[in-house]
Design an enzyme around this catalytic site. Sequence first.
Site, PDB file in Angstrom:
ATOM      1  N   GLY A 239       0.763  -1.249   0.000  1.00 18.28           N
ATOM      2  CA  GLY A 239       0.000   0.000   0.000  1.00 18.28           C
ATOM      3  C   GLY A 239       0.782   1.280   0.000  1.00 18.28           C
ATOM      4  N   GLU A 273       3.957  -6.789   2.005  1.00 19.13           N
ATOM      5  CA  GLU A 273       3.537  -7.159   0.643  1.00 19.13           C
ATOM      6  C   GLU A 273       3.603  -5.969  -0.304  1.00 19.13           C
ATOM      7  OE1 GLU A 273      -0.490  -8.482   1.166  1.00 19.13           O
ATOM      8  OE2 GLU A 273       0.079 -10.379   2.065  1.00 19.13           O
ATOM      9  N   PRO A 274       4.761  -5.330  -0.426  1.00 19.31           N
ATOM     10  CA  PRO A 274       4.820  -4.157  -1.297  1.00 19.31           C
ATOM     11  C   PRO A 274       4.778  -4.551  -2.772  1.00 19.31           C
ATOM     12  CG  PRO A 274       7.012  -4.703  -0.512  1.00 19.31           C
ATOM     13  CD  PRO A 274       6.061  -5.673   0.155  1.00 19.31           C
ATOM     14  N   GLY A 275       4.108  -3.773  -3.565  1.00 19.91           N
ATOM     15  CA  GLY A 275       4.108  -3.968  -5.018  1.00 19.91           C
ATOM     16  C   GLY A 275       4.598  -2.695  -5.685  1.00 19.91           C
ATOM     17  N   ARG A 276       3.711  -1.715  -5.695  1.00 22.84           N
ATOM     18  CA  ARG A 276       3.975  -0.443  -6.367  1.00 22.84           C
ATOM     19  C   ARG A 276       5.307   0.198  -5.947  1.00 22.84           C
ATOM     20  NH1 ARG A 276      -0.345   2.908  -7.985  1.00 22.84           N
ATOM     21  NH2 ARG A 276      -1.620   1.730  -6.522  1.00 22.84           N
ATOM     22  N   TYR A 317      -8.568   5.536 -12.651  1.00 21.35           N
ATOM     23  CA  TYR A 317      -8.438   6.197 -11.341  1.00 21.35           C
ATOM     24  C   TYR A 317      -8.160   7.688 -11.469  1.00 21.35           C
ATOM     25  CZ  TYR A 317      -6.992   1.317 -10.635  1.00 21.35           C
ATOM     26  OH  TYR A 317      -6.897  -0.049 -10.669  1.00 21.35           O
ATOM     27  N   CYS A 343     -11.482   3.955 -29.321  1.00 19.11           N
ATOM     28  CA  CYS A 343     -12.745   4.560 -29.714  1.00 19.11           C
ATOM     29  C   CYS A 343     -13.529   5.071 -28.507  1.00 19.11           C
ATOM     30  CB  CYS A 343     -13.568   3.520 -30.456  1.00 19.11           C
ATOM     31  SG  CYS A 343     -13.833   2.056 -29.454  1.00 19.11           S
ATOM     32  N   GLU A 344     -12.866   5.755 -27.585  1.00 16.91           N
ATOM     33  CA  GLU A 344     -13.550   6.282 -26.397  1.00 16.91           C
ATOM     34  C   GLU A 344     -12.915   7.603 -26.016  1.00 16.91           C
ATOM     35  OE1 GLU A 344     -14.240   3.963 -23.051  1.00 16.91           O
ATOM     36  OE2 GLU A 344     -14.491   2.103 -24.172  1.00 16.91           O
ATOM     37  N   TYR A 372       1.180  -1.983 -12.113  1.00 15.83           N
ATOM     38  CA  TYR A 372      -0.207  -1.893 -12.596  1.00 15.83           C
ATOM     39  C   TYR A 372      -0.284  -1.251 -13.984  1.00 15.83           C
ATOM     40  CZ  TYR A 372      -0.672  -2.842  -7.651  1.00 15.83           C
ATOM     41  OH  TYR A 372      -0.529  -3.383  -6.413  1.00 15.83           O
TER      42      TYR A 372
HETATM   43  N1  LLP Z   1      -1.400  -6.993  -0.732  1.00 19.02           N
HETATM   44  C1  LLP Z   1      -2.702  -7.054  -1.062  1.00 19.02           C
HETATM   45  C2  LLP Z   1      -3.579  -7.982  -0.339  1.00 19.02           C
HETATM   46  C3  LLP Z   1      -3.196  -6.243  -2.098  1.00 19.02           C
HETATM   47  O1  LLP Z   1      -4.484  -6.302  -2.410  1.00 19.02           O
HETATM   48  C4  LLP Z   1      -2.327  -5.363  -2.782  1.00 19.02           C
HETATM   49  C5  LLP Z   1      -2.803  -4.507  -3.859  1.00 19.02           C
HETATM   50  C6  LLP Z   1      -0.962  -5.349  -2.404  1.00 19.02           C
HETATM   51  C7  LLP Z   1      -0.536  -6.173  -1.371  1.00 19.02           C
HETATM   52  C8  LLP Z   1       0.049  -4.467  -3.057  1.00 19.02           C
HETATM   53  O2  LLP Z   1      -0.264  -3.130  -2.870  1.00 19.02           O
HETATM   54  P1  LLP Z   1       0.757  -1.981  -3.331  1.00 19.02           P
HETATM   55  O3  LLP Z   1       1.964  -2.099  -2.429  1.00 19.02           O
HETATM   56  O4  LLP Z   1       1.105  -2.207  -4.737  1.00 19.02           O
HETATM   57  O5  LLP Z   1      -0.011  -0.752  -3.124  1.00 19.02           O
HETATM   58  N2  LLP Z   1      -4.550  -1.317  -9.894  1.00 19.02           N
HETATM   59  C9  LLP Z   1      -4.416  -0.299  -8.871  1.00 19.02           C
HETATM   60  C10 LLP Z   1      -3.827  -0.834  -7.588  1.00 19.02           C
HETATM   61  C11 LLP Z   1      -4.600  -1.989  -6.980  1.00 19.02           C
HETATM   62  C12 LLP Z   1      -3.935  -2.570  -5.771  1.00 19.02           C
HETATM   63  C13 LLP Z   1      -4.612  -3.819  -5.342  1.00 19.02           C
HETATM   64  N3  LLP Z   1      -4.036  -4.465  -4.224  1.00 19.02           N
HETATM   65  C14 LLP Z   1      -3.606   0.858  -9.429  1.00 19.02           C
HETATM   66  O6  LLP Z   1      -3.241   0.835 -10.591  1.00 19.02           O
HETATM   67  O7  LLP Z   1      -3.369   1.824  -8.713  1.00 19.02           O
END
Ligand code: LLP
Length: 413
Positions: A239, A273-276, A317, A343-344, A372
């Site tokens: 997050g 659980e970092p992603g972004r 978003y 086309c949008e 993402y």
């Molecule tokens: N853990 C869980 C359970 C999650 O649902 C998510 C993201 C993460 C970890 C990783 O979160 P992060 O660190 O990346 O914020 N498509 C959207 C973002 C959706 C995130 C969904 N869950 C966007 O493009 O902003």
Amino acid sequence: MTGFFRQGPALVCDGVPLADLATAHGTPLYVYSAATIAARYHAIDQAFADYPHAIHYALKANSTLAIARLLRGLGSNADANSGGEIEVARRAGFTPSQIVFTGVGKTAAELDQAVALGVRSINAESAGEIERIGARARALQTRVKIALRINPDIDAKSHPHISTGLKTNKFGIALSDVPELCERVRAMPAVEVVGLHSHVGSQITEVEPLRRAAAALVQLARELRGRGTQIEHLDVGGGLGVSYDGRRVPDAAEYASAILPAVRESGLSVILEPGRQIVAPAGVLLTRVVDVKPQSAGKLFVIMDAGMTELIRPMLYGAFHRIEPVVRTAAPEIACDIVGPLCESSDTLGKDRIVPHPAVDELYAVLDVGAYGSVMASNYNRRLLPAEVLIEHGRASVIRRRQTLEDVLALEA
Ligand code: LLP
């Protein structure tokens, strides 16, 4: 210097000119910097270095195999959100004990897959799901470790589409339901509660909601211990946001200082659980100008060869991504709406951007799309998924080839 920066007028990735990559591989093209991914992974790992922790990279942010493998090589574990992501994690070399499985609607087939594999933990979303996990575990004559995903009713103050921690959101189990649920699980020999999990949203740009969510997990773990359920880990989810527009956001160290004091007191190990945070700034989308046409008030429409099919974040978003010419020209600046070819009217990558007067065929980069971006691409309008290139030690490799129409039509009767 690593990552994306300018050498003279030209934007490069880890020293490799982006213009050369577009010439060699075509556009739209995703380009990633391995060095940036490594640096950002290490920043989080180091921020938590003095406390028992495991980083489970959220594959959903970007699960191209080479990126998953790169992260595994750096020492990461994986957070999978579907059967597909579990399989990708396996093929990227993660062992079952390095995988946690999250997801608000896990199917019977996905539960079977995770139970049979013996993942580190299934992050369970409801009482019903726990029953189903128990049934699968009994059928497979095994024992399953679960973490309870808590809904702490905390406002992440992010975009409503990516906030997940309020009780009006579909995610997790209400705090007040947990003690009784744990009693029920204690009577289930095939299921063991080993953790508590929360994820209150994504692109969170202040640490306070994250601190409060972690504190809620600690408090709950204490309460459960008093009632005879011993928790082993706290999974604080992902997050943490990144800066898309140059505004200051908390870094990994500030994040750790917000989370750790509460967690330390519990003595429990922590899963992140970092992603972004790891991959967003590590990727750009290269796209060429297809057409330039005047609109009202002296503005231009700049029509690109990439749009919502390659990058849907701006449309879904209202997300802001910097968009820059790959080679800066001396042309006078002009206000433009930078749009895709679909086309949008929603197919707009950036509104009211001031750029040097663009020309047809000119190459642009959309920045900070490593998370993402490609994972949310689609075939709308029968467009083809773009190729992806990873720059590692100054060398470019194609980590996903461009999709062909044959690939797409192969599925159809
Ligand atoms: N853990 C869980 C359970 C999650 O649902 C998510 C993201 C993460 C970890 C990783 O979160 P992060 O660190 O990346 O914020 N498509 C959207 C973002 C959706 C995130 C969904 N869950 C966007 O493009 O902003």
